[in-house]
Write a protein that holds these residues in place. Sequence first.
Motif, PDB file in Angstrom:
ATOM      1  N   GLN A 119       0.851  -1.196   0.000  1.00 32.76           N
ATOM      2  CA  GLN A 119       0.000   0.000   0.000  1.00 32.76           C
ATOM      3  C   GLN A 119       0.878   1.235   0.000  1.00 32.76           C
ATOM      4  OE1 GLN A 119      -2.689  -0.141   3.327  1.00 32.76           O
ATOM      5  NE2 GLN A 119      -3.445  -2.183   2.825  1.00 32.76           N
ATOM      6  N   LYS A 120       0.570   2.155  -0.898  1.00 29.42           N
ATOM      7  CA  LYS A 120       1.339   3.383  -0.972  1.00 29.42           C
ATOM      8  C   LYS A 120       0.821   4.373   0.063  1.00 29.42           C
ATOM      9  CE  LYS A 120       3.119   6.811  -4.224  1.00 29.42           C
ATOM     10  NZ  LYS A 120       3.121   7.292  -5.634  1.00 29.42           N
ATOM     11  N   GLY A 121       1.724   4.913   0.877  1.00 28.05           N
ATOM     12  CA  GLY A 121       1.360   5.913   1.877  1.00 28.05           C
ATOM     13  C   GLY A 121       2.058   7.226   1.599  1.00 28.05           C
ATOM     14  N   ARG A 122       2.236   8.057   2.631  1.00 26.73           N
ATOM     15  CA  ARG A 122       2.895   9.351   2.471  1.00 26.73           C
ATOM     16  C   ARG A 122       4.398   9.154   2.325  1.00 26.73           C
ATOM     17  NH1 ARG A 122       0.530  12.603   7.564  1.00 26.73           N
ATOM     18  NH2 ARG A 122       1.095  10.603   8.503  1.00 26.73           N
ATOM     19  N   GLY A 123       4.873   9.128   1.084  1.00 28.92           N
ATOM     20  CA  GLY A 123       6.295   8.987   0.823  1.00 28.92           C
ATOM     21  C   GLY A 123       6.868   7.647   1.220  1.00 28.92           C
ATOM     22  N   ALA A 124       6.019   6.634   1.333  1.00 30.57           N
ATOM     23  CA  ALA A 124       6.487   5.324   1.784  1.00 30.57           C
ATOM     24  C   ALA A 124       5.541   4.239   1.279  1.00 30.57           C
ATOM     25  CB  ALA A 124       6.551   5.288   3.311  1.00 30.57           C
ATOM     26  N   TYR A 125       5.952   2.987   1.468  1.00 30.36           N
ATOM     27  CA  TYR A 125       5.133   1.843   1.090  1.00 30.36           C
ATOM     28  C   TYR A 125       4.970   0.932   2.297  1.00 30.36           C
ATOM     29  CZ  TYR A 125       5.499   3.181  -3.784  1.00 30.36           C
ATOM     30  OH  TYR A 125       5.391   3.869  -4.966  1.00 30.36           O
ATOM     31  N   LEU A 126       3.721   0.648   2.650  1.00 30.70           N
ATOM     32  CA  LEU A 126       3.422  -0.303   3.715  1.00 30.70           C
ATOM     33  C   LEU A 126       3.291  -1.690   3.089  1.00 30.70           C
ATOM     34  CD1 LEU A 126       0.837   1.581   5.960  1.00 30.70           C
ATOM     35  CD2 LEU A 126       3.158   0.875   6.579  1.00 30.70           C
ATOM     36  N   CYS A 127       4.087  -2.609   3.592  1.00 30.46           N
ATOM     37  CA  CYS A 127       4.151  -3.934   2.988  1.00 30.46           C
ATOM     38  C   CYS A 127       3.757  -4.998   4.009  1.00 30.46           C
ATOM     39  CB  CYS A 127       5.569  -4.217   2.492  1.00 30.46           C
ATOM     40  SG  CYS A 127       6.255  -2.890   1.468  1.00 30.46           S
ATOM     41  N   THR A 128       2.925  -5.929   3.583  1.00 27.05           N
ATOM     42  CA  THR A 128       2.501  -7.031   4.457  1.00 27.05           C
ATOM     43  C   THR A 128       3.122  -8.324   3.947  1.00 27.05           C
ATOM     44  OG1 THR A 128       0.380  -5.908   4.823  1.00 27.05           O
ATOM     45  CG2 THR A 128       0.518  -8.231   5.433  1.00 27.05           C
ATOM     46  N   ASP A 129       3.803  -9.065   4.849  1.00 26.11           N
ATOM     47  CA  ASP A 129       4.424 -10.315   4.409  1.00 26.11           C
ATOM     48  C   ASP A 129       3.457 -11.478   4.569  1.00 26.11           C
ATOM     49  OD1 ASP A 129       4.526 -11.345   7.068  1.00 26.11           O
ATOM     50  OD2 ASP A 129       6.453 -10.370   7.423  1.00 26.11           O
ATOM     51  N   GLN A 130       3.907 -12.661   4.203  1.00 25.97           N
ATOM     52  CA  GLN A 130       3.029 -13.835   4.177  1.00 25.97           C
ATOM     53  C   GLN A 130       2.546 -14.235   5.562  1.00 25.97           C
ATOM     54  OE1 GLN A 130       6.270 -13.838   3.731  1.00 25.97           O
ATOM     55  NE2 GLN A 130       7.275 -15.735   4.399  1.00 25.97           N
ATOM     56  N   ASN A 131       3.234 -13.769   6.602  1.00 23.49           N
ATOM     57  CA  ASN A 131       2.821 -14.078   7.968  1.00 23.49           C
ATOM     58  C   ASN A 131       1.970 -12.974   8.598  1.00 23.49           C
ATOM     59  OD1 ASN A 131       4.309 -16.553   7.993  1.00 23.49           O
ATOM     60  ND2 ASN A 131       6.185 -15.368   8.312  1.00 23.49           N
ATOM     61  N   GLY A 132       1.631 -11.982   7.793  1.00 26.17           N
ATOM     62  CA  GLY A 132       0.825 -10.880   8.309  1.00 26.17           C
ATOM     63  C   GLY A 132       1.640  -9.777   8.949  1.00 26.17           C
ATOM     64  N   GLY A 133       2.966  -9.915   8.948  1.00 26.44           N
ATOM     65  CA  GLY A 133       3.812  -8.873   9.521  1.00 26.44           C
ATOM     66  C   GLY A 133       3.832  -7.632   8.639  1.00 26.44           C
ATOM     67  N   ARG A 134       3.799  -6.470   9.282  1.00 25.66           N
ATOM     68  CA  ARG A 134       3.767  -5.210   8.533  1.00 25.66           C
ATOM     69  C   ARG A 134       5.116  -4.519   8.617  1.00 25.66           C
ATOM     70  NH1 ARG A 134      -0.610  -3.030   5.704  1.00 25.66           N
ATOM     71  NH2 ARG A 134      -1.210  -1.375   7.135  1.00 25.66           N
ATOM     72  N   LYS A 135       5.561  -4.013   7.473  1.00 24.92           N
ATOM     73  CA  LYS A 135       6.834  -3.312   7.398  1.00 24.92           C
ATOM     74  C   LYS A 135       6.655  -2.085   6.506  1.00 24.92           C
ATOM     75  CE  LYS A 135       9.239  -7.663   8.064  1.00 24.92           C
ATOM     76  NZ  LYS A 135       7.977  -8.360   8.423  1.00 24.92           N
ATOM     77  N   ILE A 136       7.551  -1.118   6.660  1.00 25.02           N
ATOM     78  CA  ILE A 136       7.460   0.094   5.871  1.00 25.02           C
ATOM     79  C   ILE A 136       8.750   0.268   5.082  1.00 25.02           C
ATOM     80  CG2 ILE A 136       8.268   1.564   7.788  1.00 25.02           C
ATOM     81  CD1 ILE A 136       6.389   3.760   6.655  1.00 25.02           C
ATOM     82  N   PHE A 180       4.544  -0.325  13.425  1.00 22.13           N
ATOM     83  CA  PHE A 180       3.590  -0.432  14.522  1.00 22.13           C
ATOM     84  C   PHE A 180       2.253   0.147  14.081  1.00 22.13           C
ATOM     85  CE2 PHE A 180       7.590  -0.510  16.878  1.00 22.13           C
ATOM     86  CZ  PHE A 180       7.351  -1.492  17.833  1.00 22.13           C
ATOM     87  N   GLU A 181       1.188  -0.585  14.349  1.00 25.84           N
ATOM     88  CA  GLU A 181      -0.154  -0.072  14.094  1.00 25.84           C
ATOM     89  C   GLU A 181      -0.623   0.715  15.317  1.00 25.84           C
ATOM     90  OE1 GLU A 181      -1.834  -0.221  11.402  1.00 25.84           O
ATOM     91  OE2 GLU A 181      -0.895  -1.825  10.223  1.00 25.84           O
ATOM     92  N   GLY A 182      -1.114   1.912  15.122  1.00 29.24           N
ATOM     93  CA  GLY A 182      -1.599   2.702  16.246  1.00 29.24           C
ATOM     94  C   GLY A 182      -2.073   4.068  15.810  1.00 29.24           C
TER      95      GLY A 182
END
Length: 333
Positions: free
Chosen positions: A21-38, A93-95
């Motif tokens: 997912q494209k965000g503000r100047g960054a990309y939020l990426c979800t891996d196969q285990n559901g982990g979120r990274k930027i 981190f989601e928040g």
Amino acid sequence: MVYNRTEIILEAYPFEFTDIQKGRGAYLCTDQNGGRKILKEFSGSLSKAELLGRFLLFLKEHGILAEQIVYTAEGQALFTDADETRYYMRTWFEGKECDTRNREDILCAVRRLAQLHLHTAAFDEALPDTMCRETDFLEKEYERHTRELHKVRNYIKAKKKKNEFEAHFLNEYHYYLQQAEEAYERVKELDEKPDPAFFGVCHGDYSQHNLLFTPQGAVIINYERFCRDAYMSDFAHFFRKIMEKHNWNAGLGMDLIHAYDKVRGLQQWELEQLCVRMAYPEKFWKVANHYFNSKKSWANNRDSEKLAKICTQERERAAFLNVLFTFAGCPKG
């Protein structure tokens, strides 16, 4: 950064990503285990990214919730693409962001900052000179800012026809110049006796946008501008923004100071530093600097609105400064 390029970059990491997912100047990426990274561009060098990685790991090992750099499959802190643009990935981190209208949020923000400063005092790895601010940094900055105010005044004064902003600026100039010169003289005195204990690794850009409330707890994020500076620089940066948003409410201001002090005790030099930082007419300089570096032939309504707001808040700001200087036990002038 096109989508194909994003895919190429992500292939360098040891994960299978199922969503981008494209965000503000960054990309939020979800891996196969559901982990979120930027994934973001990184403006510094590889050595700085590696240092940042060690610093974030230090925070984690000392019990502070902190994002961590995600290394490539080859163990690199950065990925450099074909056009030499650097990228780095970190955990996410989601928040929700700190709400500047919520008193408990901002009190928590200064407590978390104080905790950070307590822990970074133990980070013993030397930072390169480019990431260290000299003890007289603020003195030099105020000297430069005050010189720039003179330059703006001289430019406007020489104009035959003045727009609304320019006329208003000249009317207010001497009042704020006096504040600038007094703050500059005070900071010169303070710079003669700083204790090394008042300096350490700082966040470098602490604001409400860089504190998240998550299910795991409050988390400070976005350490890309971390540096060695006076701890008060972090606190004052956040403090000024909050005070401006709350019309320099003295009660709130003192509560914020007490909240920080309760976690990491403030010393006299630091309180006097806070007084000087709040006394310097930073917003007046900022609007003047923005005007001077923009197309000055245009009548910028936004600059006029900002200047009007600064002047509208000045009575409350002056009243708060009286409270602050009295609390710090230093004469106001």
